[in-house]
Design a protein around this motif. Structure first.
Motif, short mmCIF file in Angstrom:
data_model
loop_
_atom_site.label_atom_id
_atom_site.label_comp_id
_atom_site.label_asym_id
_atom_site.label_seq_id
_atom_site.Cartn_x
_atom_site.Cartn_y
_atom_site.Cartn_z
N THR A 1 0.84 -1.19 0.00
CA THR A 1 0.00 0.00 0.00
C THR A 1 0.88 1.25 0.00
O THR A 1 2.06 1.18 0.33
CB THR A 1 -0.94 0.05 1.22
OG1 THR A 1 -0.16 0.03 2.41
CG2 THR A 1 -1.94 -1.10 1.21
N HIS B 1 -7.12 0.62 -5.04
CA HIS B 1 -7.40 0.06 -3.71
C HIS B 1 -6.13 -0.03 -2.86
O HIS B 1 -6.21 -0.19 -1.64
CB HIS B 1 -8.05 -1.33 -3.84
CG HIS B 1 -7.20 -2.33 -4.55
ND1 HIS B 1 -7.21 -2.47 -5.93
CD2 HIS B 1 -6.32 -3.26 -4.09
CE1 HIS B 1 -6.38 -3.44 -6.27
NE2 HIS B 1 -5.83 -3.93 -5.17
N VAL C 1 -4.02 4.27 0.64
CA VAL C 1 -4.70 4.43 1.92
C VAL C 1 -4.35 5.79 2.54
O VAL C 1 -3.48 6.50 2.06
CB VAL C 1 -4.30 3.30 2.90
CG1 VAL C 1 -4.73 1.93 2.34
CG2 VAL C 1 -2.80 3.31 3.17
N LEU D 1 -8.44 3.16 5.70
CA LEU D 1 -8.52 2.76 4.30
C LEU D 1 -8.80 3.93 3.35
O LEU D 1 -8.30 3.96 2.24
CB LEU D 1 -9.60 1.69 4.11
CG LEU D 1 -9.30 0.33 4.72
CD1 LEU D 1 -10.44 -0.64 4.41
CD2 LEU D 1 -7.98 -0.22 4.20
N LEU E 1 -16.00 0.13 1.17
CA LEU E 1 -14.87 -0.26 2.01
C LEU E 1 -14.74 -1.77 2.15
O LEU E 1 -13.63 -2.29 2.28
CB LEU E 1 -14.99 0.39 3.39
CG LEU E 1 -14.82 1.91 3.41
CD1 LEU E 1 -14.88 2.42 4.84
CD2 LEU E 1 -13.50 2.32 2.77
N GLU E 2 -15.85 -2.48 2.11
CA GLU E 2 -15.78 -3.94 2.21
C GLU E 2 -15.03 -4.52 1.02
O GLU E 2 -14.20 -5.43 1.16
CB GLU E 2 -17.19 -4.53 2.29
CG GLU E 2 -17.20 -6.04 2.54
CD GLU E 2 -18.60 -6.60 2.72
OE1 GLU E 2 -18.74 -7.84 2.58
OE2 GLU E 2 -19.53 -5.83 3.00
N LYS F 1 -12.79 -2.92 -0.82
CA LYS F 1 -11.39 -2.52 -0.69
C LYS F 1 -10.66 -3.42 0.29
O LYS F 1 -9.53 -3.87 0.03
CB LYS F 1 -11.30 -1.06 -0.24
CG LYS F 1 -9.89 -0.48 -0.25
CD LYS F 1 -9.91 1.03 -0.05
CE LYS F 1 -8.51 1.63 -0.18
NZ LYS F 1 -8.52 3.11 -0.13
N THR F 2 -11.29 -3.72 1.41
CA THR F 2 -10.70 -4.62 2.40
C THR F 2 -10.46 -6.00 1.81
O THR F 2 -9.39 -6.60 2.00
CB THR F 2 -11.63 -4.74 3.63
OG1 THR F 2 -11.79 -3.45 4.22
CG2 THR F 2 -11.04 -5.69 4.67
N THR F 3 -11.44 -6.51 1.08
CA THR F 3 -11.32 -7.84 0.46
C THR F 3 -10.15 -7.88 -0.50
O THR F 3 -9.36 -8.85 -0.51
CB THR F 3 -12.62 -8.21 -0.27
OG1 THR F 3 -13.69 -8.26 0.68
CG2 THR F 3 -12.49 -9.57 -0.95
N GLU G 1 -6.80 -7.79 1.46
CA GLU G 1 -6.57 -9.06 2.16
C GLU G 1 -6.21 -10.16 1.17
O GLU G 1 -5.34 -11.00 1.44
CB GLU G 1 -7.80 -9.44 2.96
CG GLU G 1 -8.02 -8.56 4.19
CD GLU G 1 -9.27 -8.91 4.96
OE1 GLU G 1 -10.10 -9.70 4.42
OE2 GLU G 1 -9.43 -8.41 6.10
#
Length: 200
Positions: free
Chosen positions: A135, A170, A173, A179, A186-187, A189-191, A194
């Motif tokens: 990131t 994505h 940050v 994020l 955001l879900e 982006k998190t996925t 990860e």
């Protein structure tokens, strides 16, 4: 039994409609009338619409954006010669599948930044330089572009990136570690983050 008979003609009609659309798009392509093709791919972050032309993919859209609205915008800004022609985008669909299964770290499919310009274009062209699984902050990206005061403009460029996932906004940050925003939510982006950290 009656219920099956009622649903059966609908299924046949849908199949016929799909076949007709396919024949029409192939004929349009043969006649040189098809400038942009689109298809929808299923992914762990939801359905994505991919729109591409001769020079590459011009748009990747999340379902939450409203696919009809995205198609209308692209038709207006790029070309109205836009048809559902999934077979034209088999290669990029395969790359999405490889990416989400952890077998691909970078997209090779050509992209066309026709929907971007100015500083936003500069930011979006720089995004693929952020390594898979890593990131960077909005501030660091602004500094890379030798415009350290343009942190908000960098954020806007990421938020309006017409090619999410392929052009990895994505991976950007906030300085405090949060994020930040993301067109897909955001879900999503998190996925994505990860997924890359697990596969890296």
């Amino acid at each position: 039994m009656m219920e099956n008979r009622e649903h059966s003609p609908f299924s046949v009609a849908e199949a016929d409609l799909t076949a007709l659309r396919d024949r029409l798009s192939r004929r349009a392509d043969q006649d040189g009338l098809l400038e942009l093709a689109y298809r929808v791919v299923e992914t762990p972050i939801g359905r994505l619409m991919v729109i591409g032309g001769e020079r590459g993919v011009v748009r990747v859209a999340f379902e939450r954006e409203g696919f009809p609205a995205v198609l209308a915008t692209v038709a207006e800004k790029v070309s109205p010669r836009l048809l559902h022609a999934p077979w034209k985008l088999d290669a990029v669909a395969r790359e999405f599948d490889e990416y989400f299964s952890g077998r691909r770290r970078a997209f090779q499919t050509p992209v066309d930044f026709v929907l971007s310009s100015g500083f936003r274009l500069s930011v979006q062209r720089e995004l693929p330089a952020v390594d898979y699984g890593q990131t960077i902050t909005y501030r660091e990206l602004a500094e890379r572009l030798e415009n350290p005061r343009a942190v908000r403009a960098v954020g806007t460029a990421c938020a309006t990136n017409p090619l999410p996932v392929i052009v990895p906004c994505h991976r950007v940050v906030r300085t405090d570690g949060a994020l930040g925003g993301y067109l897909g939510g955001l879900e999503a982006k998190t996925t994505l983050l990860e997924l890359e950290q697990d596969a890296a």
